[in-house]
Design an enzyme around this catalytic site. Structure first.
Site, PDB file in Angstrom:
ATOM      1  N   TYR A 225      20.468   0.912  28.449  1.00  0.00           N
ATOM      2  CA  TYR A 225      21.341   1.905  27.808  1.00  0.00           C
ATOM      3  C   TYR A 225      22.251   1.123  26.870  1.00  0.00           C
ATOM      4  O   TYR A 225      23.089   0.344  27.326  1.00  0.00           O
ATOM      5  CB  TYR A 225      22.188   2.642  28.847  1.00  0.00           C
ATOM      6  CG  TYR A 225      21.418   3.636  29.700  1.00  0.00           C
ATOM      7  CD1 TYR A 225      20.668   3.223  30.797  1.00  0.00           C
ATOM      8  CD2 TYR A 225      21.462   4.998  29.415  1.00  0.00           C
ATOM      9  CE1 TYR A 225      19.975   4.142  31.574  1.00  0.00           C
ATOM     10  CE2 TYR A 225      20.774   5.926  30.194  1.00  0.00           C
ATOM     11  CZ  TYR A 225      20.028   5.486  31.271  1.00  0.00           C
ATOM     12  OH  TYR A 225      19.341   6.397  32.041  1.00  0.00           O
TER      13      TYR A 225
ATOM     14  N   TYR B   5      23.875   7.253  39.724  1.00  0.00           N
ATOM     15  CA  TYR B   5      22.595   7.137  39.022  1.00  0.00           C
ATOM     16  C   TYR B   5      21.421   7.319  39.984  1.00  0.00           C
ATOM     17  O   TYR B   5      20.445   7.995  39.690  1.00  0.00           O
ATOM     18  CB  TYR B   5      22.501   5.778  38.310  1.00  0.00           C
ATOM     19  CG  TYR B   5      21.399   5.727  37.275  1.00  0.00           C
ATOM     20  CD1 TYR B   5      21.668   6.000  35.942  1.00  0.00           C
ATOM     21  CD2 TYR B   5      20.087   5.423  37.645  1.00  0.00           C
ATOM     22  CE1 TYR B   5      20.657   5.980  34.993  1.00  0.00           C
ATOM     23  CE2 TYR B   5      19.073   5.399  36.707  1.00  0.00           C
ATOM     24  CZ  TYR B   5      19.362   5.674  35.378  1.00  0.00           C
ATOM     25  OH  TYR B   5      18.359   5.656  34.444  1.00  0.00           O
TER      26      TYR B   5
END
Ligand code: FAD
Ligand code: DHB
Length: 420
Positions: free
Chosen positions: A227, A413
């Site tokens: 990311y 997550y």
């Protein structure tokens, strides 16, 4: 009335119209399911394993549903649910277990170790593959799925005789009399709007950017997802297998796919992922699409005998990969509630379904909003842009250097923060 298997069919005519248009075929089932995305298919699968029959109506064709490219990250708890209900075999064989993720900003690529932080992992397995597994499992179990239906309506959901009416693929009118109805028809379906506006609360936020996603026929240039924050905009390097990569770029909300020929996409990806000693390998693109970004929650998730699950009730921006996982968590709870009501005559779980599901929905909504806000650069026109960018870099540096902060990200997550 004739009986085909467990399903009771009635042919009924009303006067004054030609016979071919008049014949309404009615059937009965325990749970009528609108939508054959992951929510509807998995619900049918779990119910069937408990001996409860259902019928699915789906507005698209089987081929369309199986080819739709969407999510790729499946939480540990979701994998457990899929495995328990007999649709985890190929996932365990072909899926990739990831124990961590990289967060990047210029000059930095830092890993967050999920296993060390919270003892859980995620799996990389495309929603396309999962949908195929679910369709195959349901059809092997003689599931009734009506593909390519139109004019779907839910009627009398607040009574004890709710019904789904629709036109089948040939245009013939049909009706399903149900004990319960599950609205699993995604954001653009009809189920949510069946609930009167006067009792619905809607919370939503639109973001001023979209994701351009590509599927590329090239081995991933990374072992785990990256990311990346960059002044030009966010980028995500994901994958579908050891041979196929999935990558995303932040683009303006009003931009579109025709402005992004392959060359421009790879150039932007290389710039945003740039790091000394690392190169991004490009390759032919197999698919390219744009996803708008929004957060949306409609509550409650139940009205009478109608229950919403998945995108029919809530949407998260994809940063954090929560959409599919929330759908699986909803359905796991809804199935348990329906089993209890149908088999034990106890309504406690259907009464608490909406509140129980919404706890996870709000948690994932917060996490997805937080990840999105940390990683997507504000438009230049935003008067606070310089300030916000510095806050983002500071947040990234903190979350990757503090064990406590990293654990918060890892718990969310992997989905470890709340029980399934
Ligand atoms: P859906 O998958 O939307 O399924 C709903 C089904 O209902 C569809 O098959 C639809 O055709 C059918 N239907 C709709 N209306 C009717 C009707 N009137 N009658 C009968 N059937 C009807 N999540 C992630 O975690 N990561 C991602 O990268 C990601 N990318 C996405 C990209 C896009 C373009 C979209 C739209 C979603 C994405 N998501 C992603 C979200 C994730 O794919 C969804 O959360 C997930 O598909 C939800 O499953 P569902 O079964 O609830 O809804
Ligand atoms: C993928 C999508 C996401 O939204 C995400 O956060 C991670 C991976 C994917 O499609 O692989």
């Amino acid at each position: 009335m004739n009986v085909r298997g467990n399903f009771h069919w009635t042919e009924r005519r009303t006067g004054g119209q030609s016979p071919s248009r008049l014949t309404i075929v009615a059937m009965r089932t325990q749970v009528g399911i609108v939508g054959s995305g992951p929510s509807g298919l998995l619900l049918a699968q779990i119910l069937a394993q408990h001996g409860i029959e259902s019928v699915i109506v789906e507005s698209r064709s089987r081929e369309y549903v199986e080819a739709r490219i969407r999510a790729g990250v499946i939480e540990h708890g979701a994998v457990d649910v899929l495995t328990e209900y007999g649709v985890g075999e190929r996932l365990h064989k072909e899926g990739l277990r990831h124990d961590g993720v990289y967060l990047q900003w210029p000059g930095h690529r830092e890993r967050i170790d999920f296993v060390e932080s919270c003892g859980q992992s995620v799996w990389i397995y495309g929603q396309t593959q999962l949908t195929k597994d679910l369709v195959n499992a349901r059809l092997a179990g003689d599931q009734q799925i009506h593909w390519e239906v139109s004019q779907t309506r839910i009627q009398d959901a607040d009574t004890d005789h709710p019904r789904i009416t629709f036109r089948d693929a040939s245009g013939h009118p049909r009706r399903i009399d149900c004990d319960y109805i599950a609205g699993c028809d995604g954001f653009h379906g009809v189920s949510r709007n069946t609930i009167p506006e006067s009792i619905r609360m809607v919370a939503q936020r639109a973001y001023p950017f979209s994701w351009l996603g590509i599927l590329a026929d090239v081995p991933p240039s990374t072992d785990e997802l990256i990311y990346a924050w960059h002044p030009d905009g966010f980028a995500l390097h994901s994958m579908r297998s050891t041979d196929v990569s999935r990558l995303y770029l932040q683009i303006a909300a009003d931009d579109n796919v025709t402005n992004w020929p392959d060359e421009r996409v790879w150039e932007a990806l290389s710039t945003r992922f740039a790091l000394d000693g690392w190169t991004l390998t490009s390759g032919p693109t197999l698919e390219k699409s744009v996803t708008p970004m929004r957060s949306f929650v409609s509550a409650p998730m139940r009205w009478g005998r109608l229950f919403l699950a998945g995108d029919a009730s809530h949407i998260v921006p994809p940063t954090g990969a929560k959409g599919l996982n929330l759908a699986i968590a909803d359905v796991n709870k809804l199935a348990a509630a329906l089993v209890r009501a149908i088999q034990d005559g106890r309504d406690d779980l259907i009464d608490s379904y909406s509140d129980d599901a919404l706890r996870r929905v709000w948690q994932a909504t917060h996490f997805s909003w937080w990840m999105t806000s940390m990683l997507h650069t504000p438009p230049d026109a935003d008067p606070d842009a310089a300030f916000l960018r510095q806050m983002q870099i500071t947040q990234l540096a903190y979350v990757t250097s503090s064990h406590t902060a990293a654990t918060g990200l890892a718990e969310n997550y992997t989905g470890a923060v709340l029980p399934y």
